[in-house]
Design a protein around this motif. Sequence first.
Motif, PDB file in Angstrom:
ATOM      1  N   ALA A   1      27.680  31.780  67.484  1.00 45.98           N
ATOM      2  CA  ALA A   1      27.640  32.271  68.986  1.00 45.98           C
ATOM      3  C   ALA A   1      27.590  30.881  69.688  1.00 45.98           C
ATOM      4  O   ALA A   1      27.549  30.528  70.632  1.00 45.98           O
TER       5      ALA A   1
ATOM      6  N   LYS B   1      28.417  30.789  73.062  1.00 49.23           N
ATOM      7  CA  LYS B   1      28.172  31.248  74.664  1.00 49.23           C
ATOM      8  C   LYS B   1      26.976  30.104  74.815  1.00 49.23           C
ATOM      9  O   LYS B   1      25.981  29.282  75.680  1.00 49.23           O
TER      10      LYS B   1
ATOM     11  N   ARG C   1      28.334  48.261  68.219  1.00 50.14           N
ATOM     12  CA  ARG C   1      26.697  47.986  68.532  1.00 50.14           C
ATOM     13  C   ARG C   1      25.706  48.889  68.769  1.00 50.14           C
ATOM     14  O   ARG C   1      25.529  49.813  69.535  1.00 50.14           O
TER      15      ARG C   1
ATOM     16  N   MET D   1      15.551  37.930  77.429  1.00 50.95           N
ATOM     17  CA  MET D   1      15.889  37.622  75.309  1.00 50.95           C
ATOM     18  C   MET D   1      15.710  38.486  74.993  1.00 50.95           C
ATOM     19  O   MET D   1      16.290  38.900  73.762  1.00 50.95           O
TER      20      MET D   1
ATOM     21  N   HIS E   1      21.968  43.116  67.444  1.00 47.47           N
ATOM     22  CA  HIS E   1      21.298  42.035  67.911  1.00 47.47           C
ATOM     23  C   HIS E   1      20.030  42.241  69.001  1.00 47.47           C
ATOM     24  O   HIS E   1      20.162  42.708  69.741  1.00 47.47           O
TER      25      HIS E   1
ATOM     26  N   SER F   1      17.108  36.877  71.502  1.00 42.93           N
ATOM     27  CA  SER F   1      17.276  35.389  71.314  1.00 42.93           C
ATOM     28  C   SER F   1      15.731  34.517  71.265  1.00 42.93           C
ATOM     29  O   SER F   1      14.986  34.939  72.198  1.00 42.93           O
TER      30      SER F   1
ATOM     31  N   GLY G   1      22.030  37.176  65.866  1.00 43.37           N
ATOM     32  CA  GLY G   1      21.765  35.972  65.854  1.00 43.37           C
ATOM     33  C   GLY G   1      20.711  36.171  66.306  1.00 43.37           C
ATOM     34  O   GLY G   1      19.788  37.327  66.469  1.00 43.37           O
ATOM     35  N   GLY G   2      19.746  34.853  67.305  1.00 41.77           N
ATOM     36  CA  GLY G   2      18.223  34.448  68.282  1.00 41.77           C
ATOM     37  C   GLY G   2      17.538  34.249  67.147  1.00 41.77           C
ATOM     38  O   GLY G   2      16.396  34.077  68.122  1.00 41.77           O
TER      39      GLY G   2
ATOM     40  N   GLU H   1      25.032  35.889  63.727  1.00 44.69           N
ATOM     41  CA  GLU H   1      25.549  34.830  64.951  1.00 44.69           C
ATOM     42  C   GLU H   1      24.380  34.034  65.204  1.00 44.69           C
ATOM     43  O   GLU H   1      24.115  34.753  66.266  1.00 44.69           O
ATOM     44  N   PRO H   2      24.801  33.103  64.748  1.00 42.76           N
ATOM     45  CA  PRO H   2      23.855  32.069  65.251  1.00 42.76           C
ATOM     46  C   PRO H   2      24.373  31.008  66.382  1.00 42.76           C
ATOM     47  O   PRO H   2      25.639  31.364  66.305  1.00 42.76           O
ATOM     48  N   GLY H   3      23.319  31.101  67.094  1.00 42.69           N
ATOM     49  CA  GLY H   3      23.774  30.447  68.272  1.00 42.69           C
ATOM     50  C   GLY H   3      22.648  28.717  68.643  1.00 42.69           C
ATOM     51  O   GLY H   3      23.498  27.515  67.947  1.00 42.69           O
ATOM     52  N   ARG H   4      21.907  29.099  69.127  1.00 46.55           N
ATOM     53  CA  ARG H   4      20.897  28.170  69.549  1.00 46.55           C
ATOM     54  C   ARG H   4      20.583  27.460  67.533  1.00 46.55           C
ATOM     55  O   ARG H   4      19.745  26.066  67.705  1.00 46.55           O
TER      56      ARG H   4
ATOM     57  N   ARG I   1      16.677  26.923  81.896  1.00 50.15           N
ATOM     58  CA  ARG I   1      15.725  27.584  80.848  1.00 50.15           C
ATOM     59  C   ARG I   1      14.718  27.020  81.595  1.00 50.15           C
ATOM     60  O   ARG I   1      13.867  28.354  81.813  1.00 50.15           O
TER      61      ARG I   1
ATOM     62  N   TYR J   1      13.174  30.289  82.635  1.00 49.97           N
ATOM     63  CA  TYR J   1      12.048  31.471  81.270  1.00 49.97           C
ATOM     64  C   TYR J   1      10.655  30.688  81.287  1.00 49.97           C
ATOM     65  O   TYR J   1      10.255  30.976  80.475  1.00 49.97           O
TER      66      TYR J   1
ATOM     67  N   TYR K   1      22.772  26.612  75.259  1.00 49.38           N
ATOM     68  CA  TYR K   1      22.466  27.027  76.579  1.00 49.38           C
ATOM     69  C   TYR K   1      21.783  25.853  77.776  1.00 49.38           C
ATOM     70  O   TYR K   1      21.448  26.742  79.169  1.00 49.38           O
TER      71      TYR K   1
ATOM     72  N   MET L   1      25.536  26.922  80.726  1.00 53.29           N
ATOM     73  CA  MET L   1      24.155  27.650  81.793  1.00 53.29           C
ATOM     74  C   MET L   1      24.445  26.603  82.906  1.00 53.29           C
ATOM     75  O   MET L   1      23.621  26.636  83.689  1.00 53.29           O
TER      76      MET L   1
HETATM   77  N1  LLP Z   1      24.942  37.375  69.234  1.00 54.60           N
HETATM   78  C1  LLP Z   1      24.866  38.057  70.359  1.00 54.60           C
HETATM   79  C2  LLP Z   1      25.364  39.483  70.397  1.00 54.60           C
HETATM   80  C3  LLP Z   1      24.545  37.827  71.896  1.00 54.60           C
HETATM   81  O1  LLP Z   1      24.943  38.281  72.574  1.00 54.60           O
HETATM   82  C4  LLP Z   1      23.993  35.662  71.135  1.00 54.60           C
HETATM   83  C5  LLP Z   1      23.300  35.915  72.456  1.00 54.60           C
HETATM   84  C6  LLP Z   1      23.684  35.766  70.061  1.00 54.60           C
HETATM   85  C7  LLP Z   1      24.170  36.192  68.813  1.00 54.60           C
HETATM   86  C8  LLP Z   1      23.095  34.379  69.719  1.00 54.60           C
HETATM   87  O2  LLP Z   1      21.476  34.510  70.057  1.00 54.60           O
HETATM   88  P1  LLP Z   1      20.665  32.661  69.287  1.00 54.60           P
HETATM   89  O3  LLP Z   1      21.285  32.721  68.013  1.00 54.60           O
HETATM   90  O4  LLP Z   1      22.027  31.947  70.265  1.00 54.60           O
HETATM   91  O5  LLP Z   1      19.957  33.251  70.191  1.00 54.60           O
HETATM   92  N2  LLP Z   1      20.182  32.245  77.998  1.00 54.60           N
HETATM   93  C9  LLP Z   1      18.953  32.838  77.224  1.00 54.60           C
HETATM   94  C10 LLP Z   1      20.054  32.648  75.139  1.00 54.60           C
HETATM   95  C11 LLP Z   1      20.355  33.791  76.048  1.00 54.60           C
HETATM   96  C12 LLP Z   1      21.204  34.518  74.651  1.00 54.60           C
HETATM   97  C13 LLP Z   1      22.663  35.412  74.915  1.00 54.60           C
HETATM   98  N3  LLP Z   1      23.223  36.296  73.449  1.00 54.60           N
HETATM   99  C14 LLP Z   1      18.215  31.173  76.529  1.00 54.60           C
HETATM  100  O6  LLP Z   1      18.783  30.152  77.245  1.00 54.60           O
HETATM  101  O7  LLP Z   1      17.409  30.978  75.706  1.00 54.60           O
END
Ligand code: LLP
Length: 737
Positions: free
Chosen positions: A67, A69, A158, A171, A211, A214, A251-252, A293-296, A333, A337, A392, A396
Amino acid sequence: MKTNSLQTLKMNVVDNELYLGKYKISDLGKEYNTPLYVFDENHLRAKLDLYKEHFKDNDVSCRVVYASKAFFAPYLLDILNEYNMMIDSVSMGDLMMIEHAHFDFSKVVLHGNYKKEEELEFAINKGVGYLVADSLEELKNIDLITRKLNKDIHVLLRINSGVEAHTHEYMQTAKLNSKFGESIYDFDLHKKFIDICKKNSLIHFDGYHSHIGSSISEASSFSEASKVMLDFIGEIEKRNGITINTLNLGGGFGIKYLDDDKMIDIKEMVTNIVSRVKEYNDKGLHIKNILIEPGRSIVGDSSFTIYRCGGTKKSYGGKTYVFADGGMTDNIRPALYGAKYHVDNASNMNGNKVLVDVVGPCCESGDVVRSDIYLQEAKDGDYLVTYCTGAYCYAMSSNYNGAIRSATIFVRDDEVKVAVNRESYNDLSKSFSTLNDIRKHKVFDCHCDVLYDLWTRKAQGVKNRFKDYHVNQLRNSSIGGALWTMYSEFDFNLIEACKIALEELKEKEKLLPNFPVILGLEGLRNVHEISELDTLYDMGFRHAMVTWNEENKWATGAKSNPERGFTEDGIKLLKHMEEKGMIIDLAHTNEKSFYDALKVVKKNIIYSHGLCKAFCLHPRNLTDAQLKALKEVDGLFGITLANSFISENEENRTFDMFKKHVKHAIDIMGVDNICFGFDFMDYLSEFPNSNLIDVSDATFSYRIIDMLEEMGYNNEEIDKMCYKNFFDRYGHLVHKF
Ligand code: LLP
């Protein structure tokens, strides 16, 4: 309190100082400037290995979609490529960055609950791997666009699964009233969705995406989501008589920011997902592809931020503040949050711990790095570290309070790579309109030695002079068109010089479009025969001053014999120019030549750059009688900014004095016969600081428009003097580059 990061990153303490491998944190801070994001690339790669090892193809294909973003940088994408990972995106901006990074679009997933038509078109055109439709409405757009472009696309829908994840409400994404996706319960809608897909062979409807949110630390949330989605898919297959081959579970996955935080066990989670899918396949489903879809969980705990400490302060109420040179602008953050981060004083790791709030420099009480933390005693010049800032934070970050976005470095063994450069202070202003843009009027500058500058700079070996200097200046100016001249103070091969200058302008239309230019000559000492002028005419030149200040074959310049005027040859030349419809510019001639010319030619006459003798007896200025004579032939007088023309007395070379010239010239000539020939000399090494100090180069040209407004001229009059008088008469002579 021990930090988890200290255990997982290769960090250690030597002589009271914190290190990452062999790098002292305070040295990194000093070298790359703070705030600074630092990635431990070894740690990051270990994370990627974990995913690779446990989420790999077996009976079903397993793909990790990072992810992006969470943190985007081409450097990181290169690493992900090594692991054959895909990436997600949500906007045109993301797609543009991906293109810039040369990442393969077939490995890109496009998300978003509101995708603009241009985004869908771009993504379909580029052939992204999956388009995740957020709604039935959006599918209708996709249907139209694929047909219009005749391009096919793999689509997932979705789903709002209704699984409420345990995380901050900002989140959570799968609550009943969430804005994301279509409800898992609306089977009528799903039938319509499938029917549209069936009718369009360009849409490959592969399956569903979910999804749930997060920063989720309960493995049970994912287990529930996968079960709910697989049940749903079974139901869809049964009701619609189709098979679904792809499930993207989003992800998340949460990480451990503080010691007490729970962390998702990646190995366990992905293994569970895969075995659950297999179990359902055994029971009759047809899933061939699983995506997550892992990001964090990939970047979050691989990185930390270094701040410089600016000292401490004790409030009257007893609170101790430790000042960091960043905060909410590089990590929003905590403010958004209530997120909590562990902080260490990297310069005093073994110091006594005291209860403090670590805060940033913004004018916001919420600009907090971490409140109520026991931190090793800190003083001005120490370096502080917050852990787990890879996700993030940079993504951000903002320019609030004039903050400039920080650099990100990747440290791997003995190597440091700058993956993201620190912004510059100039970057802060780059999107602003300049005062020039805001002014209503544009000026046609009737005298500017650009051609001469291009030729001489080329001879000095300067590359891209036009692009690097003139284009930038003019883009940031109120100048909307110009007469560019080749100036001849001494003997040289004029035709060759002009060819070289024109060659430098090959890309003029691309670099400076919608900017009409007329080509001109300032002095014809290097034109020996009329036929040579014809050659220059054929090259595009439509204007000439017959002399510079010298006397030559044709006429006599302003600083030469006052008794000598135009020669017989000169008169022939004038008539020839008149016949050809060229602009006859009497600037630089002496008074005698000036009047000689007016006896012979009556049209296309200008005096492109000068001021008034009434205020300064400079030989290049015109008497009132000359101004009147010029007006009689409907000639144009170009007001110039040459400093020495304003007053003999250097102290009087002021804006106010300049205004007197302007007022006087307009009073005599009327608004229909005035124009401006600025003659900026900032770029000519021979004549630095030669313009009115207040309007010393093109970027200050807006001040001329302001001046005319202040003097009380109306819009129409200003427009005439600045642009129309000249352009209406000579616009047909604009050069085609
Ligand atoms: N897939 C989709 C469709 C998403 O919208 C997201 C995150 C992910 C995957 C990845 O999630 P992760 O694995 O990184 O948790 N700004 C917030 C997080 C917002 C996440 C948005 N979407 C923060 O600072 O914690």
